[in-house]
Design a protein around this motif. Sequence first.
Motif, PDB file in Angstrom:
ATOM      1  N   ARG A 298       1.001  -1.553   0.275  1.00  0.00           N
ATOM      2  CA  ARG A 298      -0.097   0.064   0.203  1.00  0.00           C
ATOM      3  C   ARG A 298       1.105   1.319   0.048  1.00  0.00           C
ATOM      4  O   ARG A 298      -0.130   2.539  -0.369  1.00  0.00           O
ATOM      5  N   ALA A 299       2.579   1.290  -0.093  1.00  0.00           N
ATOM      6  CA  ALA A 299       2.983   1.922   0.495  1.00  0.00           C
ATOM      7  C   ALA A 299       2.734   3.310  -0.813  1.00  0.00           C
ATOM      8  O   ALA A 299       2.743   4.435  -0.534  1.00  0.00           O
ATOM      9  N   SER A 300       3.153   3.073  -1.802  1.00  0.00           N
ATOM     10  CA  SER A 300       2.414   4.311  -3.089  1.00  0.00           C
ATOM     11  C   SER A 300       1.072   5.475  -2.581  1.00  0.00           C
ATOM     12  O   SER A 300       1.040   6.496  -2.224  1.00  0.00           O
ATOM     13  N   SER A 301       0.178   3.934  -2.478  1.00  0.00           N
ATOM     14  CA  SER A 301      -0.909   5.203  -1.966  1.00  0.00           C
ATOM     15  C   SER A 301      -1.108   5.810  -1.043  1.00  0.00           C
ATOM     16  O   SER A 301      -1.733   7.050  -0.645  1.00  0.00           O
ATOM     17  N   THR A 302      -0.543   5.262   0.263  1.00  0.00           N
ATOM     18  CA  THR A 302      -0.340   6.061   1.607  1.00  0.00           C
ATOM     19  C   THR A 302       0.315   7.603   1.177  1.00  0.00           C
ATOM     20  O   THR A 302       0.239   8.120   1.845  1.00  0.00           O
ATOM     21  N   ILE A 303       1.913   7.160   0.026  1.00  0.00           N
ATOM     22  CA  ILE A 303       2.712   8.535   0.513  1.00  0.00           C
ATOM     23  C   ILE A 303       1.790   9.010  -0.323  1.00  0.00           C
ATOM     24  O   ILE A 303       1.454  10.727   0.125  1.00  0.00           O
ATOM     25  N   THR A 304       1.000   8.807  -1.390  1.00  0.00           N
ATOM     26  CA  THR A 304       0.380  10.179  -2.156  1.00  0.00           C
ATOM     27  C   THR A 304      -0.623  10.456  -1.449  1.00  0.00           C
ATOM     28  O   THR A 304      -0.519  11.981  -1.992  1.00  0.00           O
ATOM     29  N   LEU A 305      -1.600   9.975  -0.892  1.00  0.00           N
ATOM     30  CA  LEU A 305      -2.617  10.475  -0.513  1.00  0.00           C
ATOM     31  C   LEU A 305      -2.080  11.293   1.424  1.00  0.00           C
ATOM     32  O   LEU A 305      -2.650  11.729   1.641  1.00  0.00           O
ATOM     33  N   ALA A 306      -1.180  10.813   1.515  1.00  0.00           N
ATOM     34  CA  ALA A 306      -0.500  11.570   3.055  1.00  0.00           C
ATOM     35  C   ALA A 306       0.020  12.731   2.485  1.00  0.00           C
ATOM     36  O   ALA A 306      -0.105  13.702   3.708  1.00  0.00           O
ATOM     37  N   LEU A 307       0.301  13.375   1.246  1.00  0.00           N
ATOM     38  CA  LEU A 307       0.347  14.678   1.559  1.00  0.00           C
ATOM     39  C   LEU A 307      -0.154  15.745   1.067  1.00  0.00           C
ATOM     40  O   LEU A 307      -0.101  16.454   0.524  1.00  0.00           O
ATOM     41  N   ASN A 308      -1.574  15.025   0.727  1.00  0.00           N
ATOM     42  CA  ASN A 308      -3.208  15.717   1.576  1.00  0.00           C
ATOM     43  C   ASN A 308      -2.996  16.562   2.741  1.00  0.00           C
ATOM     44  O   ASN A 308      -3.238  17.383   2.789  1.00  0.00           O
ATOM     45  N   ASN A 309      -1.879  15.792   3.216  1.00  0.00           N
ATOM     46  CA  ASN A 309      -2.892  16.171   5.283  1.00  0.00           C
ATOM     47  C   ASN A 309      -0.793  16.591   5.871  1.00  0.00           C
ATOM     48  O   ASN A 309      -0.675  16.941   7.308  1.00  0.00           O
ATOM     49  N   PHE A 310       0.082  16.545   5.499  1.00  0.00           N
ATOM     50  CA  PHE A 310       1.304  16.369   5.873  1.00  0.00           C
ATOM     51  C   PHE A 310       1.933  17.416   4.479  1.00  0.00           C
ATOM     52  O   PHE A 310       2.225  17.529   3.446  1.00  0.00           O
ATOM     53  N   GLU A 311       3.214  18.128   4.901  1.00  0.00           N
ATOM     54  CA  GLU A 311       4.016  18.590   4.026  1.00  0.00           C
ATOM     55  C   GLU A 311       5.452  17.435   3.382  1.00  0.00           C
ATOM     56  O   GLU A 311       5.783  17.735   2.152  1.00  0.00           O
ATOM     57  N   LYS A 312       5.837  16.951   4.172  1.00  0.00           N
ATOM     58  CA  LYS A 312       6.764  15.827   4.166  1.00  0.00           C
ATOM     59  C   LYS A 312       6.306  14.454   4.594  1.00  0.00           C
ATOM     60  O   LYS A 312       5.187  14.206   5.107  1.00  0.00           O
ATOM     61  N   VAL A 313       6.747  13.592   4.064  1.00  0.00           N
ATOM     62  CA  VAL A 313       6.948  12.201   4.314  1.00  0.00           C
ATOM     63  C   VAL A 313       8.561  11.783   4.389  1.00  0.00           C
ATOM     64  O   VAL A 313       9.089  11.610   3.422  1.00  0.00           O
ATOM     65  N   ILE A 314       8.337  11.255   5.421  1.00  0.00           N
ATOM     66  CA  ILE A 314      10.317  11.052   5.686  1.00  0.00           C
ATOM     67  C   ILE A 314       9.849   8.575   5.956  1.00  0.00           C
ATOM     68  O   ILE A 314       9.846   8.327   6.670  1.00  0.00           O
TER      69      ILE A 314
END
Length: 227
Positions: free
Chosen positions: A23-39
Motif C-alpha cells: 500500500r506504500a505508494s497510495s499511503t505516500i500519495t494521499l499523505a501529502l494532502n495532510n502532511f508537508e513531507k513524508v520521511i
Amino acid sequence: MKVTLSFEKSESSDVSIMVDALRASSTITLALNNFEKVIPCFTPEEAFKLKEKLGGIVAGERDGKKINGFDLGNSPADIKDYTSDHLILTTSNGTRILENMKSTVLIGSIINACEVANKSIEIANNHIDVVMAGVKGEFAIEDFLAAGEILYWILQELPDCNLSEYAKAAVLASRNYESLKESFFNSRSGKRLIELGYESDVELCSLKNISNNVAIYENQELTLLKD
C-alpha cells in the motif's frame, strides 16, 4: 525517450517511478494532502528515533500489521484522519526499495497513474523506468498491474517509445479494470490485508486516478512535486 519496466532495482539513472501498489505508494500519495513531507525510514528503530527527534506522526507495518507503538499502520484509508508537518513511514517493501535508487524517484500507483506518468515525462531527459517493489523479493501482480496503468498513460504522450514485451504485457493486463480490481483483492497481499481487516485499503488502492499528487524523493524526504 527510453521507457522500461523493472523489478526492485531501477535501470535508470534519470527518472524512476517506484510502485508499491498495496500500500506504500497510495499511503505516500494521499499523505501529502495532510502532511508537508513524508520521511521514509528502513527500520522501526530508526522510525522511533526520528519521532523522538522530530515529533510528528509515525506510521508503518511489518507483514501488513501495524508496528507496536506506532500511531498508525501503512493505511491510505486511515491517513486522512491525521495531520502534521511530517509523517515518518516504514514499510516492508516500498520504503526498502527507495534506499538504493540513484535516479530522481517519483512515487506511482493506480490512484495517481495518469499524473505520475505526465510528471515523469516532464522531468525526464532520456529514460523513465517504472520499478515494481514486489513483496519480499518476489513478484507481486498488483505492482505489475499498477505499472501497466502508468505505462499506458506514458504511451499516450510517447506513442513511439519502444517498450519491451514485458512492459507491453503489463499495459495489456491493466486494460480490463474489473479483472484488475479482482486481481488486487485476490493477490497474496490483498488477501493478507483483508484477513487483517484492511479491505477498505485494498479497495482504495485499486481506484484509478483519484489523486493528482505526485511525490518526489529528494534528500531522503518525499514531498509534493510542484508544477
